[in-house]
Each structure stands twice: as structure tokens, then as C-alpha cells.
Design a protein around this motif. Structure first.
Motif, PDB file in Angstrom:
ATOM      1  N   SER A 141      31.309  34.793  99.114  1.00 19.05           N
ATOM      2  CA  SER A 141      29.969  34.212  99.077  1.00 19.05           C
ATOM      3  C   SER A 141      29.875  32.908  99.861  1.00 19.05           C
ATOM      4  CB  SER A 141      29.547  33.965  97.629  1.00 19.05           C
ATOM      5  OG  SER A 141      30.450  33.072  97.015  1.00 19.05           O
ATOM      6  N   GLU A 142      30.991  32.220 100.046  1.00 16.06           N
ATOM      7  CA  GLU A 142      31.010  30.950 100.767  1.00 16.06           C
ATOM      8  C   GLU A 142      32.109  30.981 101.823  1.00 16.06           C
ATOM      9  OE1 GLU A 142      31.724  27.971  97.841  1.00 16.06           O
ATOM     10  OE2 GLU A 142      30.176  28.717  96.510  1.00 16.06           O
ATOM     11  N   PRO A 143      31.900  31.682 102.935  1.00 15.37           N
ATOM     12  CA  PRO A 143      32.977  31.758 103.933  1.00 15.37           C
ATOM     13  C   PRO A 143      33.254  30.394 104.562  1.00 15.37           C
ATOM     14  CG  PRO A 143      30.970  32.747 104.777  1.00 15.37           C
ATOM     15  CD  PRO A 143      30.714  32.409 103.350  1.00 15.37           C
ATOM     16  N   ALA A 144      34.481  30.189 104.936  1.00 13.40           N
ATOM     17  CA  ALA A 144      34.878  28.934 105.570  1.00 13.40           C
ATOM     18  C   ALA A 144      34.272  28.845 106.971  1.00 13.40           C
ATOM     19  CB  ALA A 144      36.404  28.850 105.665  1.00 13.40           C
ATOM     20  N   VAL A 145      33.785  27.681 107.323  1.00 11.75           N
ATOM     21  CA  VAL A 145      33.168  27.469 108.630  1.00 11.75           C
ATOM     22  C   VAL A 145      34.272  27.147 109.633  1.00 11.75           C
ATOM     23  CG1 VAL A 145      31.562  26.044 109.933  1.00 11.75           C
ATOM     24  CG2 VAL A 145      31.057  26.648 107.567  1.00 11.75           C
ATOM     25  N   VAL A 146      34.262  27.870 110.748  1.00 11.15           N
ATOM     26  CA  VAL A 146      35.256  27.670 111.792  1.00 11.15           C
ATOM     27  C   VAL A 146      34.640  26.819 112.878  1.00 11.15           C
ATOM     28  CG1 VAL A 146      36.710  28.819 113.490  1.00 11.15           C
ATOM     29  CG2 VAL A 146      36.273  29.894 111.286  1.00 11.15           C
ATOM     30  N   SER A 147      35.330  25.762 113.258  1.00 10.64           N
ATOM     31  CA  SER A 147      34.843  24.922 114.351  1.00 10.64           C
ATOM     32  C   SER A 147      35.863  24.966 115.479  1.00 10.64           C
ATOM     33  CB  SER A 147      34.643  23.485 113.876  1.00 10.64           C
ATOM     34  OG  SER A 147      35.861  22.955 113.419  1.00 10.64           O
ATOM     35  N   GLY A 148      35.385  24.963 116.681  1.00 11.87           N
ATOM     36  CA  GLY A 148      36.273  25.007 117.824  1.00 11.87           C
ATOM     37  C   GLY A 148      36.206  26.358 118.522  1.00 11.87           C
ATOM     38  N   ALA A 149      36.918  26.456 119.616  1.00 10.21           N
ATOM     39  CA  ALA A 149      36.908  27.672 120.424  1.00 10.21           C
ATOM     40  C   ALA A 149      37.844  28.710 119.822  1.00 10.21           C
ATOM     41  CB  ALA A 149      37.332  27.345 121.842  1.00 10.21           C
ATOM     42  N   LEU A 150      37.576  29.958 120.142  1.00  9.58           N
ATOM     43  CA  LEU A 150      38.451  31.032 119.721  1.00  9.58           C
ATOM     44  C   LEU A 150      39.731  30.988 120.536  1.00  9.58           C
ATOM     45  CD1 LEU A 150      35.848  33.920 119.487  1.00  9.58           C
ATOM     46  CD2 LEU A 150      36.933  32.725 117.602  1.00  9.58           C
ATOM     47  N   PRO A 151      40.829  31.455 119.982  1.00  9.03           N
ATOM     48  CA  PRO A 151      42.074  31.451 120.754  1.00  9.03           C
ATOM     49  C   PRO A 151      41.975  32.424 121.923  1.00  9.03           C
ATOM     50  CG  PRO A 151      42.384  32.543 118.645  1.00  9.03           C
ATOM     51  CD  PRO A 151      41.011  31.948 118.635  1.00  9.03           C
ATOM     52  N   SER A 152      42.608  32.060 123.037  1.00  5.23           N
ATOM     53  CA  SER A 152      42.552  32.912 124.223  1.00  5.23           C
ATOM     54  C   SER A 152      43.445  34.127 124.029  1.00  5.23           C
ATOM     55  CB  SER A 152      43.007  32.143 125.459  1.00  5.23           C
ATOM     56  OG  SER A 152      44.357  31.756 125.298  1.00  5.23           O
ATOM     57  N   ARG A 153      43.034  35.218 124.648  1.00  8.04           N
ATOM     58  CA  ARG A 153      43.820  36.445 124.552  1.00  8.04           C
ATOM     59  C   ARG A 153      44.610  36.614 125.838  1.00  8.04           C
ATOM     60  NH1 ARG A 153      40.941  41.174 121.466  1.00  8.04           N
ATOM     61  NH2 ARG A 153      43.134  41.542 121.119  1.00  8.04           N
ATOM     62  N   SER A 154      45.885  36.769 125.693  1.00 11.38           N
ATOM     63  CA  SER A 154      46.708  36.991 126.882  1.00 11.38           C
ATOM     64  C   SER A 154      46.708  38.479 127.219  1.00 11.38           C
ATOM     65  CB  SER A 154      48.137  36.493 126.642  1.00 11.38           C
ATOM     66  OG  SER A 154      48.730  37.252 125.605  1.00 11.38           O
TER      67      SER A 154
END
Length: 96
Positions: free
Chosen positions: A64-77
Motif C-alpha cells: 500500500s505504501e511503495p518505497a519512492v525511488v530517486s535517481g536514474a535506473l541502473p544501466s544495462r550492459s
């Protein structure tokens, strides 16, 4: 062994630790010696400070209360890395 709660009509509530086979409906009160009846109470199934309880609580909260993610997503190699294990028994397994 389970803990049973008994209520004395003159005194208060007290606890008795006894095996399930020896639990009786009445016990003598340790203070006044009168007959105390067994009280129905909720079982103590988990400890509130345990890591398992905290994990269950955080997973229920994330629905019900998901954690907020801040910043860019990790790059995929482009190249997939092989998972590395430190278990010495895994070195005995056949390799592709």
C-alpha cells in the motif's frame, strides 16, 4: 512449554508455566490461595523485534505504501555476466 494465565477473583491475574497435558481449569492463587480460573488469552506467536516479523511487516507495507525511488535506473550492459558463487561444492558441478 506454554504459559497459562489465571484470574483470581480477589487478587489479580497471574501466569503459570506447565505442559499442555498438565494444564488445569483452576489453580490456587499464589497470593491468597483461593481458586483461580484459567483465562482465555491470545497466543504469543511471534516476537515483535525479530527480523522475520520486520520483513513480513515491510512487505505488507510495501503493497500500500511503495518505497519512492530517486535517481536514474541502473544501466544495462550488453554482455551478460555469469553469476559467481563462493560455494566450493559448486566447483564440482559439470560446466556447460
Amino acid at each position: 512449554m506454554p504459559i497459562y494465565e489465571y484470574r483470581c477473583p480477589e487478587c489479580s491475574i497471574f501466569e503459570v508455566i506447565s505442559p499442555m497435558s498438565a494444564a488445569s481449569d483452576q489453580q490456587p492463587c499464589p497470593t491468597c490461595g483461593g481458586a483461580a480460573r484459567r483465562k482465555m488469552s491470545a497466543p504469543n506467536l511471534s516476537k515483535a523485534g525479530s527480523s522475520a516479523f520486520q520483513l513480513i511487516d515491510s512487505s505488507e507495507r510495501s503493497a500500500s505504501e511503495p518505497a519512492v525511488v530517486s535517481g536514474a535506473l541502473p544501466s544495462r550492459s550488453k554482455r551478460k555476466s555469469q553469476p559467481y558463487t563462493t560455494n566450493p561444492l559448486h566447483s564440482k558441478l559439470p560446466r556447460p
